[in-house]
Design a protein around this motif. Structure first.
Motif: not given
Ligand code: UDP
Ligand code: MN
Length: 303
Positions: A97-100, A261-264, A282-283
């Protein structure tokens, strides 16, 4: 003085007794060594089984990539359903799951690019998979798309979208093909068109899109679409020059320049079934795609 031992009515000296005992031990040892060796295999401790397929060549591994934000109820139904569905087909897979996790508008394509980068070393192909679209017909095969991408939710069977070039919903593509077309465009913030742009990428690279051809269940029964459009409103706003730019093929952005950036990262289970959640910020480069944040429409003043 020497000791005398009486055994079964016979009289033995202790030294004689020792010799006889050694002799008997030797004979017993020879007898036992001559017996065939038998193990009770069932009684041995079982070796730990790792998930290594005994098939040759080994089955290709599928990363099920779900672009995601704020669809928890759908996720609770999606995960058990997909485990049951793909286990029947014996597909080795894992759900990502790629959560924004930022305040920009939703960007399905960039999340898929990130999901691919996170999984490409361990998996052979991806399914770009909507969380709210459940396959209901077992003839929809999630096999390795070796020759060309496979569009599972074809326009003939998708509950909502029926145009010929539609490739949204669920699409299988192998890693080499996804890399060949530089993934998906990063310009699509808000709902829609990123899948149509991806279709042109595939065409430009000379890739056809295959679809299952034996599905008789039609748009009513092939998928379950868990989408209440009042409750899950699509973000169809268009601002700045979004409309103009997103109508065109993007030859600039894609897999190689997705900025995030991966934050978790979390390993979860739903009903004991495993999945991985990656939180991604997402930047957005507001000079290039200012529509990643549309200004709120001005409310009419009360005076
Ligand atoms: N999605 C999401 N949160 C959103 C918007 C979209 O998780 O706020 C994901 C989700 O996986 C969904 C997919 O993007 O299934 C496609 O969006 P949507 O269902 O709105 O599009 P549809 O195909 O129904 O028009
Ligand atoms: Mn939907």
């Amino acid at each position: 003085m020497y000791k005398v031992i009486y055994l079964m009515g016979y009289r033995f000296s202790s030294s004689k007794c020792l010799t006889i005992c050694l002799g008997l031990t030797f004979i017993m040892g020879c007898f036992l060594a001559s017996l065939p060796i038998q193990f009770d295999l069932a009684a041995l401790p079982k070796p730990v089984r790792h998930q290594i397929s005994s098939e040759f060549p080994p089955k290709k591994r599928l990363a099920l990539i779900v672009p995601f934000r704020d669809r928890f109820e759908e996720l609770l139904e999606f995960v058990p359903h997909m485990h049951k569905f793909l286990n029947k087909q014996k597909i080795p897979f894992h759900i990502f799951i790629i959560q924004q996790a930022d305040s920009n508008r939703f960007n399905r394509a960039s999340l898929i690019n990130v999901g691919f980068l996170l999984t490409r070393n361990d998996y052979d192909y991806i399914a770009m998979h909507d969380v709210d679209l459940l396959p209901m017909n077992d003839d929809l095969k999630y096999d390795y798309p070796d020759k060309a991408p496979i569009h599972i939710s074809s326009p003939e069977t998708h509950p909502k979208y029926h145009y010929d070039t539609f490739i949204g919903g669920i699409l299988l593509i192998k890693n080499e093909h996804f890399e060949l077309v530089n993934g998906m465009s990063n310009n699509y913030w808000g709902w829609g068109l990123e899948d149509d742009e991806f279709y042109v990428r595939l065409k430009d690279a000379g890739l056809n899109v295959n679809r299952p051809d034996n599905i008789k269940t039609g748009p009513e029964k092939t998928f379950k679409h868990l989408h209440n459009k009042m409750y899950r409103k699509r973000d169809m706003r268009k601002c700045y020059n979004q409309r103009e730019v997103t109508r065109r093929r993007d030859r600039v952005t894609g897999l190689h320049d997705v900025s995030y950036v991966l934050t978790g990262q979390r390993q979860l289970t739903i009903d004991t079934l495993p999945l991985t959640v990656h939180n991604v910020q997402l930047i957005c480069n507001v000079n290039v795609t200012p529509w990643c944040r549309c200004p709120e429409p001005q409310k009419p003043s009360k005076s």
